[in-house]
Scaffold this motif. Structure first.
Motif, PDB file in Angstrom:
ATOM      1  N   ILE A   1      31.672  58.219  46.141  1.00  0.00           N
ATOM      2  CA  ILE A   1      30.968  58.979  45.107  1.00  0.00           C
ATOM      3  C   ILE A   1      30.094  58.067  44.259  1.00  0.00           C
ATOM      4  O   ILE A   1      28.908  58.354  44.036  1.00  0.00           O
ATOM      5  CB  ILE A   1      31.980  59.760  44.239  1.00  0.00           C
ATOM      6  N   PHE A   2      30.635  56.931  43.771  1.00  0.00           N
ATOM      7  CA  PHE A   2      29.801  56.108  42.887  1.00  0.00           C
ATOM      8  C   PHE A   2      28.678  55.408  43.658  1.00  0.00           C
ATOM      9  O   PHE A   2      27.692  54.962  43.071  1.00  0.00           O
ATOM     10  CB  PHE A   2      30.642  55.117  42.065  1.00  0.00           C
ATOM     11  N   ARG A   3      28.810  55.334  44.985  1.00  0.00           N
ATOM     12  CA  ARG A   3      27.733  54.756  45.798  1.00  0.00           C
ATOM     13  C   ARG A   3      26.712  55.789  46.241  1.00  0.00           C
ATOM     14  O   ARG A   3      25.760  55.456  46.948  1.00  0.00           O
ATOM     15  CB  ARG A   3      28.350  54.072  47.026  1.00  0.00           C
ATOM     16  N   GLY A   4      26.923  57.039  45.887  1.00  0.00           N
ATOM     17  CA  GLY A   4      25.974  58.087  46.261  1.00  0.00           C
ATOM     18  C   GLY A   4      26.078  58.521  47.702  1.00  0.00           C
ATOM     19  O   GLY A   4      25.151  59.129  48.248  1.00  0.00           O
ATOM     20  N   GLN A   5      27.222  58.253  48.358  1.00  0.00           N
ATOM     21  CA  GLN A   5      27.381  58.560  49.778  1.00  0.00           C
ATOM     22  C   GLN A   5      28.096  59.881  50.030  1.00  0.00           C
ATOM     23  O   GLN A   5      28.103  60.375  51.151  1.00  0.00           O
ATOM     24  CB  GLN A   5      28.175  57.422  50.458  1.00  0.00           C
TER      25      GLN A   5
END
Length: 341
Positions: A48-52
């Motif tokens: 989630i925090f990597r935008g994946q």
């Protein structure tokens, strides 16, 4: 109140997560305000925090879906909980059933709505369950996603039977819960890992057999050898990617592969021949609903099962918890302690 938010996409959690002050949320009709005590991490939280995971999520966002706390206040029309009750959050929110995978509601904590890495949260009463009394807050915080996913894979639908052979990939949160539930069911278990020390811990936890896949990269052949060429009854597939064809090879005719995770990738080149010729059932699953959570908790309580918590971090060490998860260093679950009892 103190909380963490993801305010932009980044590769490192130290760059993505920021501690902030927010106003404690007031409960509306049908809602419950919970004073959070512990939260646990899942692989999804890294993506989630990597935008994946959901690249279009609105930010800033309070992360994490899995938590345990104490009911502090209730809104109108709440009958199931009273202040002082100890509760865990459900993965799915905003649905009468708690949001089953078949539901049109796909609202999840720490993703479509703010999560639990916060001193207080307010959620619908249908988004909470009571927790077993014998568990600590840290242990109870691990049930929401990892515990229920493993329970769903083994105990719901066509459940495992005593004497069946279950192949478990890895020693993370879902995998260790799967080992515990498979043992309760009287199954023979084979655990895979790249690390001898983790395999030793798995054996102490009750694993029947282990295979170091670094030393034995053709692990599917070793599984077949150990099952006299028959294959296993069920695979807990948390790896994805290149692992899935090996899982098909290691599964018996008429067996099942529970597709749970994508640790090594979301794409896989799979021959359909073994699926057809061996009549293997591939089942994808995404956690489980609230009634399932309640059933699992009854089993956890009846058997006095204790979730495996590798390490507990302070609230100020939340970023380091993410980094340890990212390194693949955990055996079982990692927990952030938000408040003391």
């Amino acid at each position: 109140m103190k909380a963490y938010v993801i305010d932009h996409v980044a590769d490192d959690p130290g760059h993505a997560l920021r501690a902030v002050e927010k106003n404690p949320p007031l409960p509306g009709p049908g809602e419950v305000r919970v004073r959070m005590r512990s939260a646990s991490l899942n692989f999804r939280d890294l993506r989630i925090f990597r935008g994946q995971y959901r690249p279009s999520l609105p930010l800033p966002l309070v992360p994490l879906s899995d938590g345990c706390g104490i009911v502090e206040a209730i809104g109108d029309h709440v009958r199931e909980f009273i202040p002082g009750d100890r509760v865990a959050t459900t993965f799915f929110q905003d649905a009468p059933s708690g949001g089953s995978p078949a539901s049109s509601s796909r609202v999840t904590l720490g993703c479509e709505r703010d999560g639990v890495l916060s001193e207080w949260v307010t959620v619908p009463a249908s988004g909470l369950v009571p927790v077993p009394d014998h568990l600590s807050d840290s242990e109870a915080s691990t049930l929401t996603c990892a515990g229920l996913t493993a329970w769903n894979a083994l105990m719901e639908g066509d459940s495992v039977r005593p004497g069946e052979v279950v192949l478990i990939q890895g020693t993370g949160g879902v995998s260790i819960f799967a080992l515990q539930f498979a043992r309760l069911s009287g199954c023979r278990t084979i655990v895979l890992s790249r690390h001898d020390e983790k395999l030793e811990r798995a054996r102490k936890l009750g694993a029947s057999e282990t295979i170091n896949i670094r030393a034995c990269p053709q692990w599917e052949q070793e599984v077949l050898k150990r099952t006299d060429g028959r294959g296993v009854d069920r695979v807990i597939e948390v790896t994805g990617g290149e692992s899935l064809p090996r899982s098909l090879e290691a599964t018996r005719t008429g067996g099942q592969i529970q597709v749970i995770g994508v640790l090594s990738g979301v794409e896989s080149r799979v021959s359909l021949l073994p699926v057809l010729m061996k009549e293997i059932r591939l089942r994808g699953l995404l956690v489980g609903d609230r009634p399932m959570f309640l059933r699992m908790n009854r089993a956890v309580e009846a058997n006095r099962l204790i979730p495996v918590v590798d390490r507990i971090f302070s609230f100020e060490e939340a970023v380091e918890a993410y980094r340890m998860l990212d390194r693949g260093a955990a055996f079982g679950k990692l927990v952030v302690r938000i408040a003391d009892p």
